[in-house]
Design an enzyme around this catalytic site. Structure first.
Site, PDB file in Angstrom:
ATOM      1  N   ASP A 288       6.989  -0.705  -3.591  1.00 37.14           N
ATOM      2  CA  ASP A 288       6.282   0.526  -3.272  1.00 37.14           C
ATOM      3  C   ASP A 288       7.140   1.366  -2.320  1.00 37.14           C
ATOM      4  O   ASP A 288       8.319   1.615  -2.613  1.00 37.14           O
ATOM      5  CB  ASP A 288       4.899   0.195  -2.687  1.00 37.14           C
ATOM      6  CG  ASP A 288       3.976   1.402  -2.632  1.00 37.14           C
ATOM      7  OD1 ASP A 288       3.940   2.053  -1.569  1.00 37.14           O
ATOM      8  OD2 ASP A 288       3.305   1.700  -3.631  1.00 37.14           O
TER       9      ASP A 288
ATOM     10  N   TYR B 295       4.089  10.656   2.503  1.00 39.99           N
ATOM     11  CA  TYR B 295       4.264  11.164   1.148  1.00 39.99           C
ATOM     12  C   TYR B 295       4.680  12.636   1.177  1.00 39.99           C
ATOM     13  O   TYR B 295       5.543  13.068   0.410  1.00 39.99           O
ATOM     14  CB  TYR B 295       2.967  10.992   0.346  1.00 39.99           C
ATOM     15  CG  TYR B 295       2.727   9.578  -0.103  1.00 39.99           C
ATOM     16  CD1 TYR B 295       3.024   9.178  -1.402  1.00 39.99           C
ATOM     17  CD2 TYR B 295       2.202   8.624   0.764  1.00 39.99           C
ATOM     18  CE1 TYR B 295       2.807   7.880  -1.828  1.00 39.99           C
ATOM     19  CE2 TYR B 295       1.987   7.322   0.356  1.00 39.99           C
ATOM     20  CZ  TYR B 295       2.292   6.948  -0.937  1.00 39.99           C
ATOM     21  OH  TYR B 295       2.083   5.653  -1.341  1.00 39.99           O
TER      22      TYR B 295
ATOM     23  N   HIS C 243       0.521  -5.138  -8.234  1.00 39.99           N
ATOM     24  CA  HIS C 243       1.247  -4.298  -7.280  1.00 39.99           C
ATOM     25  C   HIS C 243       1.443  -4.968  -5.926  1.00 39.99           C
ATOM     26  O   HIS C 243       2.464  -4.767  -5.276  1.00 39.99           O
ATOM     27  CB  HIS C 243       0.464  -2.992  -7.109  1.00 39.99           C
ATOM     28  CG  HIS C 243       1.131  -1.958  -6.276  1.00 39.99           C
ATOM     29  ND1 HIS C 243       2.137  -1.153  -6.755  1.00 39.99           N
ATOM     30  CD2 HIS C 243       0.950  -1.595  -4.972  1.00 39.99           C
ATOM     31  CE1 HIS C 243       2.526  -0.324  -5.800  1.00 39.99           C
ATOM     32  NE2 HIS C 243       1.831  -0.570  -4.712  1.00 39.99           N
TER      33      HIS C 243
END
Length: 392
Positions: free
Chosen positions: A205, A317, A369
């Protein structure tokens, strides 16, 4: 792809550290740290959960609209009445931790020294909506394999930081803390603060993007890179990821604080945003607690709630989306990929090889994930096997 001789030559340097010692603090102070949450913060959490104003769910809709309101309500009731943060805090404090200021931000990290001769320095990097808590179950077995039934496995010095803005790390007070700036800060952590001349990196990630950037920018020090989520999109290609799983990124990369005011105020709202992703991205067949136990979900949530770091974590982000493109060429650092079948952000090996020097690729039988939480043994075995070649 590197041949075995190149892999072994690169690996031979992985354990090399400065003659002054692996734990020299040459570039700044490392302060000891223990997690100690005031009781008043826990009481406030219980009160907020008790006062939650719940939305009316559409009967029978379940997770169709996103978070299942009924499940989040049950989880919140357990959080308020049965979850034991003090027990979790004791486990978290069982391993050595530190804080150090780099580029104006405190970095929180576990530093667990390996046993035996010449442990391999390994930087382990988490993602969102996870935390550096994800690696807790791996700290003992990877640092002390003989004490955990694997006397022939390599031993690691583990450095497990929280990204700036996450968990118990400090919160950036200016724009610009994207992947490249974090990569530079973590390289300084490893070299200036902890004295390692070379080291390995593991991450998925956000940990993939930061670790991959470190491999590009500091190949003379990053001698090997292991990832459980390689995400490479060549120009003109489109990822094979459902659009329903990309909405969170659009929000957090463009207007994060339109959402984070609510997350900073409501623990139930924070749980809805984060736990829905754990369900959607894990190998759980629609039942999140099949993959990740309830109290593990809540301890991860506490890393966001107790530190009020949901806003600063989401801003990463935005900052990464707005940083200039990296001028670094494709990485030549030997790279291993552990590919878990229920990972929603898959890219083909051919795409990954346009940017990374893939020398090992393992298709896992199960898991999604959150590899370190869902399948810690599979992840650990792959990390050990990859770096064992380097010590051969």
């Amino acid at each position: 792809m590197a041949n075995r001789r190149e892999v072994l030559q690169a690996a031979a340097a992985i354990g090399a550290v400065a003659a002054t010692g692996a734990h020299a603090q040459t570039g700044g102070a490392v302060r000891p740290f223990r997690i100690a949450i005031p009781e008043s913060d826990l009481v406030d959490l219980q009160n907020r959960l008790a006062r939650t104003r719940w939305p009316q769910a559409v009967p029978g809709s379940g997770w169709d609209y996103g978070a299942d309101v009924g499940y989040i309500r049950r989880l919140s009731d357990h959080w308020r009445t049965n979850y034991d943060w003090r027990a979790a805090e004791t486990r978290l404090n069982a391993f050595s931790q530190g804080l150090t200021e780099i580029d104006g931000v405190d970095i929180h990290f576990w530093h667990v020294r390996g046993t035996g001769r010449n442990p391999i320095p390994l930087l382990m990097l988490h993602g969102w909506p996870g935390s550096n808590f994800e690696f807790l179950e791996l700290l003992g077995p990877l640092s002390d394999p003989a004490g955990h039934g694997a006397p022939d496995a390599p031993s690691f010095d583990l450095i497990v930081p929280a990204h700036p803005g996450f968990g118990f790390s400090g919160k950036p007070k200016e724009k610009g803390w994207g992947f490249s700036r974090i990569a530079a800060a973590f390289d300084r952590l490893m070299t200036e603060r902890l004295g390692y001349r070379s080291y390995g990196v593991q991450g998925g990630d956000i940990g993939f993007f930061v670790g991959g950037r470190m491999a590009q920018l500091f190949p003379e020090r990053v001698r090997a890179f292991h990832t459980n989520l390689p995400y490479v999109i060549p120009p003109g290609q489109r990822p094979d990821t459902p659009a329903s799983e990309l909405g969170y990124r659009q929000i957090q990369a463009t207007k994060p604080d339109s959402l984070t005011v609510a997350q900073a105020d409501s623990p139930a709202g924070l749980a809805a945003w984060i736990v829905e992703k754990f369900r959607a991205w894990s190998d759980c067949d629609g039942e999140v607690e099949r993959a990740i136990p309830r109290d593990v979900l809540l301890t991860n949530l506490m890393f966001y709630w107790l530190t009020n770091s949901a806003p600063s974590a989401a801003r990463l982000y935005y900052d990464s989306a707005n940083e200039p493109p990296s001028p670094a060429p494709p990485s030549k650092v030997p790279t291993a990929v552990a590919a878990f079948p229920k990972e929603p952000f898959k890219t083909p090996r051919a795409w990954v090889e346009t940017r990374l020097n893939v020398v090992r690729w393992t298709d896992m039988p199960r898991g999604g994930h959150f590899a370190a939480l869902e399948q810690p043994a599979l992840l650990m075995d792959d990390v050990r096997a990859f770096f064992a070649d380097y010590r051969a």
